[in-house]
Write an enzyme that holds these catalytic residues in place. Structure first.
Site, PDB file in Angstrom:
ATOM      1  N   SER A   1       0.705  -1.159  -0.015  1.00 61.91           N
ATOM      2  CA  SER A   1      -0.105   0.159   0.184  1.00 61.91           C
ATOM      3  C   SER A   1       0.927   1.260   0.076  1.00 61.91           C
ATOM      4  O   SER A   1       2.204   1.081  -0.035  1.00 61.91           O
ATOM      5  CB  SER A   1      -1.029  -0.087   1.543  1.00 61.91           C
ATOM      6  OG  SER A   1      -0.183   0.274   2.462  1.00 61.91           O
ATOM      7  N   LYS A   2       0.308   2.508  -0.202  1.00 72.91           N
ATOM      8  CA  LYS A   2       0.802   3.631   0.103  1.00 72.91           C
ATOM      9  C   LYS A   2       1.810   3.693   1.008  1.00 72.91           C
ATOM     10  O   LYS A   2       2.723   4.303   0.949  1.00 72.91           O
ATOM     11  CB  LYS A   2      -0.123   4.815   0.094  1.00 72.91           C
ATOM     12  CG  LYS A   2      -0.663   5.294  -1.421  1.00 72.91           C
ATOM     13  CD  LYS A   2       0.374   6.078  -2.126  1.00 72.91           C
ATOM     14  CE  LYS A   2      -0.166   6.639  -3.411  1.00 72.91           C
ATOM     15  NZ  LYS A   2       1.086   7.479  -4.111  1.00 72.91           N
ATOM     16  N   ARG A   3       1.777   3.171   2.362  1.00 71.10           N
ATOM     17  CA  ARG A   3       2.656   3.308   3.299  1.00 71.10           C
ATOM     18  C   ARG A   3       4.013   2.659   3.105  1.00 71.10           C
ATOM     19  O   ARG A   3       4.845   2.893   4.093  1.00 71.10           O
ATOM     20  CB  ARG A   3       1.664   2.876   4.736  1.00 71.10           C
ATOM     21  CG  ARG A   3       1.575   1.474   4.767  1.00 71.10           C
ATOM     22  CD  ARG A   3       0.848   1.075   5.912  1.00 71.10           C
ATOM     23  NE  ARG A   3       0.668  -0.579   5.997  1.00 71.10           N
ATOM     24  CZ  ARG A   3       1.456  -1.417   6.479  1.00 71.10           C
ATOM     25  NH1 ARG A   3       2.823  -0.813   7.290  1.00 71.10           N
ATOM     26  NH2 ARG A   3       1.174  -2.787   6.582  1.00 71.10           N
TER      27      ARG A   3
END
Length: 612
Positions: A363-365
Site C-alpha cells: 500500500s501507500k504506506r
C-alpha cells in the site's frame, strides 16, 4: 454431522480438537454435536489441516483435500464424501454426502477463441497489483492469439470518476498494454462501461425473477439490522431471514402498488456444492448453505458488483477469468448467477496477492504503489512489465531479464505460482538499470539529456556534451533521475573538501607535492591542455609515471585528485575530455569548474599547504 449414519464425527476426538484449538490461540471454544465455534479465528492453512485430521469421522474417513477459500474460510473434503467448511469467525460444519453436487458446462477455449478481460474500477490510481492482473491477461491473450478486453466497472457512483478512468487508461498504455475491445475500441460486446449497461442488467434480473431464482425484497434497513443482530446473538452466520423469500404474488404486488422501495435478491439454493477447477489453486468447493440470499440490484436501480460481473463476463464471451485471490470469495455468488441463467462457466484462475517486504498487503504506506508513482520516479515501462511478470510467474529457468515480446512468446497459466509475490523495490531498480543500458545509445542520450536539461544541468537536451557526459555515468545508473546526482559532482572540483576529510592522507604522505608540481608545470606550459584537447591524456599519464618512477595506484590516485578533486569516479582522461567539451553548455552558473579554475585552485591550496 451426518443425519444418514447418526455418527458424530467429533464425539471420540473432542478433547484432541479442543486442545488443537487452544494451541491456535483461541481463547474460548464451544462444541456441540456438529459445530465447533471459536471466539477467535484459527491462524493459517497448516492449522486448518491439523484440525481437519482430528475432525475425521470415527468410521475411518480421512482428509482428501483442505483447500483455502480465502483468508477466512477453507473447505475440507473427506474420503467418505463429507465436506467441512472451516471458517474464521464462524462455525466448522460437516455437510453430509447427501449435499447436491451441481455441475455446469465449463468453456474450453484455445487459440483465437480465448477471450480475457481486465476490469478495473475507476476509483483511484492503477495499483501495481491491478497492473500485474492486466499484464497476465494481456500476455495470455497475446500468447494464444485471443482477445484482450478492457471493461470499466464504474457502478460505484460515489467514488468512480472520469479522471481516474483516464489515468488508468494512460498508465496501461504507458506499460504498452493494448486491448482489442474497450471503451475507446468498440466491439460486438459493448458497451464496455458498466454504467452504460443498466438495461442489460435489468433484463437478466427480470429473467431471474420470472424463473423464481430471484425475488423483490421490501425489507427496510432497520428490519435487516434487527435480523443481523438476532443472528449474531445466536452465533449464527448472517443470512437473509425475511418474509419476502416466500411472499405471495399478491403481497409483492401490494407493496409495489404502494411505491415501496425494493431490491432484487437472488434465491440461494439449499445445501448444494459448487466447485470450480481453479487454474492456479486447483479444486475449490463451497456449500451454498454458507451463503444467504444476496442482493442483485439495489433500490436505486444500480446493480451489485457480483451480478454485474457475472452478466458482463457471460455476455462478453469471456473464456478465462484471471484475477487476484481477493476475488475468490465472490466466485460463489457469480457461479450461482451463471447457473441460474444457463450461462457457460469461464475458467477461473485466482492469483496470489502482491505483498510488501513486511509481508503485509502492498500500500501507500510502503512508498510508491501505483504505476503512475513509479513512472514519475523514473522507472521504464519495459522494466515494470518485466518485473511485474515475475511476481507470481516464472518460466522455470534462471533468466530474469525479458522483453515484452519474449514474455508474450513463453507465458503460460500453468507457470503461475500459488505463493504470494513480494515487491522488492531494490530488485526493480536493478532491473530498470539493465533495461536502461539495453536501450540504443541515441535513446539513452535523448532520455537522460532531457532530464539533465529539466534539472538545470544542461542548456539543451541535445547539447554536444550530452553524449560524452552520459556515457561516463551510464554503467552505474539504475534510474534516469540518478544521472543528475552523478553528473553534478563531476563538474565540480571539491579538492579542499577531499583533503580536509582525511581520506587522502596516505596520498599526501606519498610525496603528493611532486605530483602537484608536475601537473602545474605542464599546465603552465600548455602541454596538459594540449593532451586533453587531442585525447592524449593517457599517454601524458604514462610519461609522468616514467619521469617520476611511479605506477599503478601510486601514480593514478594522486593525478585523479589533482585533476578532479575527487578520489573516485570514471576514468580521468574521459572526465577531463568531457569537461573541455562542457564549456558553454552547462546551464547553471558556477556548476562547471573548467581547467583554468581547477589549476588556480590547486596552486592556491598547494601554496597554503607549503607544497610549492
Amino acid at each position: 454431522f451426518s443425519p444418514k449414519t447418526g455418527v458424530n464425527p467429533f464425539h471420540r476426538r473432542r478433547a484432541n480438537i479442543l486442545s488443537i484449538i487452544a494451541r491456535m490461540g483461541v481463547q474460548t471454544a464451544v462444541m456441540s454435536s456438529n459445530i465447533i465455534r471459536a471466539a477467535r479465528p484459527a491462524q493459517g492453512t497448516q492449522a486448518l489441516r491439523q484440525l481437519s485430521a482430528l475432525a475425521a469421522p470415527a468410521r475411518g474417513a480421512r482428509t482428501l483435500m483442505a483447500n483455502k477459500i480465502n483468508a477466512n474460510k477453507a473447505v475440507l473434503k473427506m474420503s467418505n464424501g463429507q465436506r467441512y467448511i472451516v471458517g474464521r469467525r464462524e462455525s466448522m460444519r460437516c455437510y453430509a454426502a447427501a449435499a447436491t453436487e451441481v455441475s455446469s458446462e465449463v468453456i474450453q477455449a484455445t487459440g483465437s477463441d480465448v477471450r480475457v478481460r481486465f476490469a478495473p474500477s475507476p476509483t483511484g490510481n492503477l495499483h501495481v497489483g491491478g497492473a500485474r492482473t492486466a499484464l497476465f491477461n494481456w500476455l495470455y491473450a497475446r500468447r494464444t492469439g485471443g482477445k484482450f478486453v478492457m471493461r470499466v466497472e464504474d457502478t460505484d457512483q460515489a467514488r468512480s470518476t472520469l479522471e481516474s478512468e483516464q489515468a488508468l487508461i494512460r498508465d496501461l498504455k504507458w506499460l504498452g498494454l493494448d486491448w482489442d475491445e474497450g471503451p475507446d475500441k468498440p466491439g460486438d460486446c459493448g458497451p464496455y462501461r458498466q454504467s452504460e449497461r443498466s438495461t442489460i442488467y435489468k433484463e437478466y434480473a427480470d429473467k431471474l425473477v420470472a424463473s423464481g431464482a430471484a425475488y423483490p425484497c421490501f425489507c427496510t434497513d432497520e428490519e435487516l439490522a434487527a435480523m443481523k443482530a438476532e443472528q449474531e446473538a445466536k452465533k449464527l452466520p448472517p443470512k437473509y431471514a425475511g418474509k419476502w423469500a416466500t411472499a405471495s404474488a399478491e403481497e409483492v404486488q401490494e407493496m409495489m402498488d404502494k411505491g415501496v422501495p425494493y431490491v432484487y435478491r437472488f434465491r440461494v439454493p439449499a445445501n448444494e456444492l459448487i466447485t470450480i477447477q481453479d487454474l492456479v489453486r486447483g479444486d475449490v468447493t463451497w456449500n451454498t448453505d454458507t451463503l444467504g440470499d444476496f442482493v442483485l440490484i439495489r433500490s436505486n436501480g444500480f446493480p451489485v458488483y457480483n451480478f454485474c460481473v457475472a452478466i458482463d463476463d457471460a455476455t462478453m464471451g469471456i473464456t478465462h477469468v484471471l484475477r487476484a485471490e481477493e476475488h475468490l470469495p465472490n466466485t460463489l455468488r457469480q457461479m450461482l448467477v451463471y447457473k441460474a441463467l444457463g450461462f457457460k462457466i469461464p475458467q477461473f484462475g485466482h492469483m496470489s496477492l502482491i505483498l510488501a517486504p513486511d509481508r503485509s498487503k502492498l500500500s501507500k504506506r510502503h512508498g510508491a504503489s501505483s504505476v503512475g508513482d513509479f513512472k514519475d520516479e523514473g522507472y521504464l515501462a519495459p522494466a515494470m512489465v518485466n518485473y511485474l511478470s515475475l511476481l507470481g510467474w516464472n518460466d522455470g529457468t534462471e533468466q530474469e531479464i525479458y522483453t515484452a515480446e519474449e514474455l508474450c512468446s513463453i507465458f503460460s497459466i500453468e507457470r503461475i505460482t500459488k505463493s504470494a509475490g513480494v515487491f522488492d523495490k531494490v530488485k526493480l531498480s536493478w532491473m530498470n538499470g539493465q533495461h536502461l543500458r539495453a536501450l540504443p545509445v541515441e535513446e539513452q542520450v535523448q532520455m537522460i539529456g532531457a532530464h539533465l536539461e529539466a534539472c538545470g544541468v544542461l542548456k539543451a537536451a541535445d547539447s554536444k556534451v550530452a553524449a560524452p557526459m552520459i556515457a561516463l555515468v551510464m554503467d552505474s545508473l539504475e534510474l534516469v533521475v540518478d544521472a543528475e546526482k552523478q553528473v553534478r559532482p563531476m563538474l565540480g572540483y571539491p579538492l579542499r573538501e577531499t583533503m580536509a576529510s582525511g581520506k587522502a592522507d596516505k596520498v599526501l604522505e606519498d610525496n603528493f607535492a611532486e605530483i602537484v608540481n608536475a601537473v602545474l608545470t605542464d599546465y603552465e606550459s600548455g602541454e596538459l591542455a594540449t593532451a586533453i584537447a587531442e585525447d592524449k591524456l593517457k599517454g601524458w599519464f604514462k610519461a609522468q609515471g616514467k619521469a617520476m618512477g611511479r605506477k599503478g595506484k601510486g601514480l593514478f590516485m594522486p593525478l585523479r585528485i589533482a585533476l578532479t578533486g575527487r578520489m573516485q569516479g570514471p576514468e580521468v582522461p574521459a572526465v577531463m575530455s568531457m569537461l573541455a567539451t562542457a564549456e558553454g553548455e552547462v546551464a547553471e552558473e558556477g556548476l562547471l569548474v573548467n581547467l583554468d579554475a581547477r589549476m588556480a585552485e590547486l596552486k592556491a591550496w598547494a601554496t597554503e599547504a607549503g607544497h610549492i
